[in-house]
Design an enzyme around this catalytic site. Structure first.
Site, short mmCIF file in Angstrom:
data_model
loop_
_atom_site.label_atom_id
_atom_site.label_comp_id
_atom_site.label_asym_id
_atom_site.label_seq_id
_atom_site.Cartn_x
_atom_site.Cartn_y
_atom_site.Cartn_z
N ASN A 302 63.76 1.97 71.25
CA ASN A 302 62.58 2.86 71.67
C ASN A 302 61.76 3.54 70.77
OD1 ASN A 302 61.07 3.40 73.76
ND2 ASN A 302 62.56 5.31 74.52
N HIS A 338 62.51 12.96 80.26
CA HIS A 338 63.20 12.06 80.95
C HIS A 338 63.55 12.41 82.50
CE1 HIS A 338 64.21 10.06 77.33
NE2 HIS A 338 64.36 8.87 77.91
#
Length: 451
Positions: A302, A338
């Site tokens: 990521n 998140h």
């Protein structure tokens, strides 16, 4: 979990690549307005296909962001207002749509969009500063003039990054639209082969995940059968589970990267006479597969989101005068970004502990003649195997809360392996100073203190 891949493949594989081909062959020489319109319409079509009428969430946030840039100008107020509004909207979405399962819903691409829009406000703010006040990174991303609404829409809905990323700046998007991101000036880029290579690697990862994921389901951790297994079996299962589960993310990012490369957005200039196509790389696959270090996995995984957090959170907290505090704040931001589940906070707090211990261990090996000699000896292959076992076992331990979300679930699993991750790294943290005293010569220790 398989639903994730079905959705991503329907959205990215059949649609993203043809869209990139249309841009290359039909729209490359068209005016910017036409290109923005194409990117907006194609992105909206992806949003409508996946989320139906819920696409209005992204439209609202894009419109509000545009109005902030237009009406508030290049001010700290714009940046703070953008950050506050976009994050509150995202968190409200998490709150009202939250379940205890991994669902495909509008908040999935919206978390990507949130970073994109907040980053835009930072870059627009930087565009009003003197060049001497900016880092080289900020100079490359600073937005010199207020973008149009259509331009912000094209940037936001670009088919190569709308659903799962990667993160890229408005300046990169503007260069794409202007036809500057190509290895052949004035012509579409020769990027078909690099794009297909990334797609092929992504497809292999999908195949691996599809074949093995049924044998390593998340919910198995919560069964009586798992509890009845011996400790060593539970640990090995956790290690294998995390290797398989991560291919889900790897494949999505590689396939999306292929779309970006095909369009030209992945072009990253020339290095040592070779054209680079890694501007949108979200994975360093070889490093991911071979590194025995936790920091190596983080650096390979990521990438663009981590770079965004480093550029817009960690580095902008320089005024705190404390790297540790900046690091903690950045991880706290990523946890909140998140979602609201406690598992995210547990995962990132574990990451912080692991990285601190790993850095101290690396410094110990570097400063200790005995450990340095051992690391360079014929025993290193065995050491490497042990490192990899520790690396992936505790990577799994840290990611169980991330995937199981809620306190009652991840606590049950961590208890079943006797909190071995916390015990191992907290113990290592406590004994590291004593190991340093025993293994590092006094002269070396005194030199380090002076430095």
């Amino acid at each position: 979990m398989e639903v994730v891949f079905f959705s991503v493949f329907l959205s990215i594989s059949p649609a993203g690549y043809p869209c990139a081909l249309v841009y290359r062959r039909v729209l490359f020489h068209q005016p910017a307005t036409v290109v923005h319109l194409f990117h907006t319409i194609s992105g909206l079509a992806l949003a409508a296909f996946n989320f139906g009428a819920q696409l209005y969430h992204s439209a609202v946030c894009i419109l509000v962001q545009f109005l902030m840039l237009r009406l508030m100008g290049r001010t700290v107020t714009t940046v703070l207002s953008s950050f506050t509004f976009q994050m509150i909207y995202l968190l409200a979405g998490y709150y009202y749509t939250a379940t205890e399962e991994y669902d495909i819903k509008w908040t999935m691409p919206h978390c990507v969009l949130t970073l994109k829009l907040v980053g835009l406000s930072f870059d627009y703010y930087d565009g009003g500063k003197e060049p001497s006040q900016l880092s080289s990174e900020q100079k490359n991303s600073a937005v010199q003039s207020v973008p149009s609404l259509l331009e912000v829409c094209g940037f936001s809905y670009f088919y190569g990054g709308f659903l799962v990323g990667p993160q890229f700046t408005l300046r990169s998007y503007q260069r794409l639209v202007a036809g500057e991101l190509t290895d052949c000036p004035g012509k579409p880029p020769n990027s078909a082969v690099p794009a297909m290579k990334r797609f092929a690697v992504g497809f292999v990862c999908v195949v691996i995940y599809t074949i093995f994921s049924p044998y390593y389901p998340d919910n198995y951790f919560l069964t009586d059968e798992f509890e009845a297994q011996p400790f060593w079996y539970r640990c090995i299962f956790m290690l294998l589970w995390v290797k398989i589960i991560l291919y889900k993310y790897v494949s999505c990012w590689l396939i999306a990267e292929g779309v970006c490369i095909l369009s030209g957005l992945g072009y990253n200039g020339v290095v040592d006479g070779k054209h680079q196509w890694d501007a949108c790389a979200n994975m360093k696959v070889w490093l991911f597969e071979t590194t025995p270090l936790f920091a190596g996995t983080i650096a390979s995984f990521n990438i663009n989101t981590n770079a965004w957090a480093a550029r817009h959170v960690f580095k902008r907290l320089k005024f705190l005068g404390n790297k540790m505090l900046s690091h903690v704040t950045t991880l706290l931001f990523l946890s909140i970004w998140h979602g609201l589940h406690s598992g995210y906070f547990m995962c990132f707090s574990m990451e912080f502990l692991i990285i601190i211990v790993e850095r101290q261990a690396q410094a110990l090996v570097r400063d200790s003649p005995l450990l340095t000699k051992l690391a360079n000896s014929a025993l290193y292959p065995l050491i490497y195997v042990v490192q990899q076992f520790i690396h992936w076992l505790f990577m799994g331990y840290a990611l169980v809360p991330f995937c199981l979300f809620t306190y009652d679930k991840w606590l049950q699993v961590c208890s079943s392996v006797y909190f071995c991750g916390h015990v191992f790294f907290l113990t290592a943290l406590l004994i590291m100073p004593y190991l340093r005293k025993a293994l590092v010569p006094k002269k070396e220790r005194s030199q380090k203190k002076q430095e």
